[in-house]
Design an enzyme around this catalytic site. Structure first.
Site: not given
Ligand code: BES
Ligand code: ZN
Ligand code: MN
Length: 490
Positions: A260, A265, A272, A284, A343, A347
């Site tokens: 990835k 992000d 966020k 990220d 967010d 994926r």
């Molecule tokens: N990059 C984040 C996940 C992440 C969280 C990486 C903490 C490193 C530290 C990912 O893109 C994300 O935002 N995931 C969301 C998914 C949700 C919207 C289903 C999350 O984990 O909140």
């Molecule tokens: Zn992310």
């Molecule tokens: Mn994200």
């Protein structure tokens, strides 16, 4: 800093610091150590008693030894259990010894540790990895040098004569880990999709890889609508990077490593918010950094394995061009996705990268991604999650991680949970309900792998550490590079 393997006895070595490894609850000095202590007028024994040294994991004490001695400092380091030796203890102890030598301003250090399970190659690699990674400091963004900076110039490995090849190999691995650390630690105004593509070009030049970089138009032609949806709000053009390492003879196996590569992000329009750790979202691209770090390590090691390194690199930003929550995207395998949360972008980028990898005809694919906060909640910051419908790929990766001292915990691919990803209007949504969020993310990715054995690693936790721990210093850890190298070589 240079490593040299020597067969000098600890009794004959002279230099600034001599580090000896002792097992927990076996700290009595025997054989050569007892003789050495006699010559040092009992300093070691006294030190052990004074500080109540127990030989536990990471325990380290440096002491000055009396005048006339051919060594200036003695360093005692703990190796943990003798009954159940853990290879990672050798890395942790080597890091502690090397850091103590630096603090004590020792230019020359000798490390005298007992071999791990009588295996000189493994012991050498662990000591070199621990010392190199423990000493690595990233001061690229500091304007002033560290006041206490001091360089340990040589580390001699006592009892490991003849292990030059192991030293070289560990050096290559560490160069890969350090590349990954530096890519992750650099902020998003330094590491951009363009700079990642340039870095990959450089790797290709140095390592003799084939390189293919797909620009936006080529990604459009290939129908990579999921990746491009994420990329569309950024002012920086997306880069789809594909490096290929081909051995000179015919390959024993072919694998693909997909990372990835979100250089930042923001969350997109599902922005966020404060407290969400948005300021850490430069990390990220740690999956991509692990893949390219592994590429850097693998090139000079030259295994008889074909390896593809793939990353769909972009930022997830907001602008008038941003994806709207609810938009429907079509990935390159024709599947449609309702983006109910912008967010959950990783994926989406991985979907097209996995379709691409699946078409290469490799024997196995692994993807690595800082994919979910849910995985961090489940496993904390020391352990990555691994999902795979294929037991042998999962087991091989877990074993490769164990050897590297990188923990991967197998998580369930509970197909029932895909219910939560059903969409009324498209083939699927990109997020399900909050419970089991790391599992539904893995199930989403599975929709984009058709025929190749595949595993997914969520490393959102262990790619960064706030505290010094073993051979990791505060900051990026370079997690998974050593696991990937072991996996490719296995
Ligand atoms: N990059 C984040 C996940 C992440 C969280 C990486 C903490 C490193 C530290 C990912 O893109 C994300 O935002 N995931 C969301 C998914 C949700 C919207 C289903 C999350 O984990 O909140
Ligand atoms: Zn992310
Ligand atoms: Mn994200």
């Amino acid at each position: 800093m240079k490593f040299s393997p020597i067969d000098t006895s600890i009794l004959d070595w002279s230099g600034d610091a001599l580090a000896v490894g002792l097992f927990a609850d076996r700290v009595e000095l025997t054989a050569d150590l007892a003789k050495l202590d006699d010559r040092l007028a009992g300093t070691l024994k006294e030190t052990i008693a004074e500080v109540n040294f127990k030989g536990q994991s990471g325990e380290c004490i440096a002491t000055r030894v009396g005048g006339g001695s051919p060594i200036r400092k003695a360093i005692l380091v703990g190796l943990g259990s003798a009954e159940e030796p853990q290879l990672d203890e050798w890395r942790i102890a080597a890091a502690a010894a090397a850091k103590a030598a630096r603090t004590q301003k020792c230019k020359t250090l000798a490390i005298a540790f007992p071999p791990y399970k009588e295996d000189a190659v493994t012991t050498t690699e662990a000591i070199v990895e621990g010392a190199t990674l423990g000493l690595h400091q990233d001061r690229r963004f500091k304007s002033q040098p560290d006041e206490n900076d001091f360089e340990v110039e040589t580390i001699e490995l006592i009892g490991l004569a003849g292990q030059e090849a192991a030293i070289d190999r560990a050096g290559h691995t560490c160069a890969g880990v350090i590349l990954a650390r530096e890519l992750v630690a650099a902020p998003a105004n330094e590491v951009t999709p363009l700079s990642m593509a340039e870095m990959a070009q450089q790797l290709a030049k140095e390592g003799g890889f084939e390189i293919e970089i797909l620009e936006r138009e080529e990604c459009e032609q290939r129908g990579m609508g999921a990746f491009l949806g994420v990329a569309q709000a950024s002012d920086m053009p997306p880069k789809f990077v594909h490096l290929t390492y081909k051995p000179s003879g015919s390959p024993r196996k072919k694998v693909a490593i997909v990372g990835k590569g979100l250089t930042f992000d923001s969350g997109g329009l599902n922005l966020k918010t404060g407290g969400s750790g948005i300021e850490m979202m430069k990390e990220d691209m740690a999956g991509s950094a692990a893949a390219f770090g592994a590429a850097k390590a693998i090139a000079p090691i030259k295994p008889d394995v074909e390896v593809h390194f793939i990353s769909a690199v972009t930022e997830n930003m907001i602008s008038g061009r941003a994806m709207h929550p609810g938009d429907i995207l079509k990935a390159s395998n024709g599947k449609t996705i309702e983006v109910n949360n912008t967010d959950a972008e990783g994926r989406l980028t991985l979907a097209d990268a996995l379709v691409f990898a699946d078409a290469l005809g490799v024997d196995a694919i692994v993807d690595l991604a800082t994919l979910t906060g849910a995985c961090v909640v489940a496993l904390g910051d020391q352990i990555a999650g691994i999902w795979s419908p294929d037991d042998s790929v999962a087991e091989a990766l877990v074993a490769a991680g164990e050897k590297a001292g990188e923990k991967l915990w197998r998580m369930p691919m509970e197909q029932k949970y895909f219910e939560g990803m059903k969409s009324i209007v498209a083939d699927m949504k990109n997020t399900g309900p909050r419970p089991g969020g790391a599992i539904t993310a893995a199930l989403f990715l599975k929709e984009f792998v058709d025929k190749t054995p595949w595993a997914h690693i969520d490393l959102a936790g262990p790619v960064w550490t706030e505290k010094e721990s073993g051979y990791n210093n505060p900051g990026a850890t370079g997690f998974a590079v050593r696991t990937l190298v072991n996996w490719v070589l296995a």
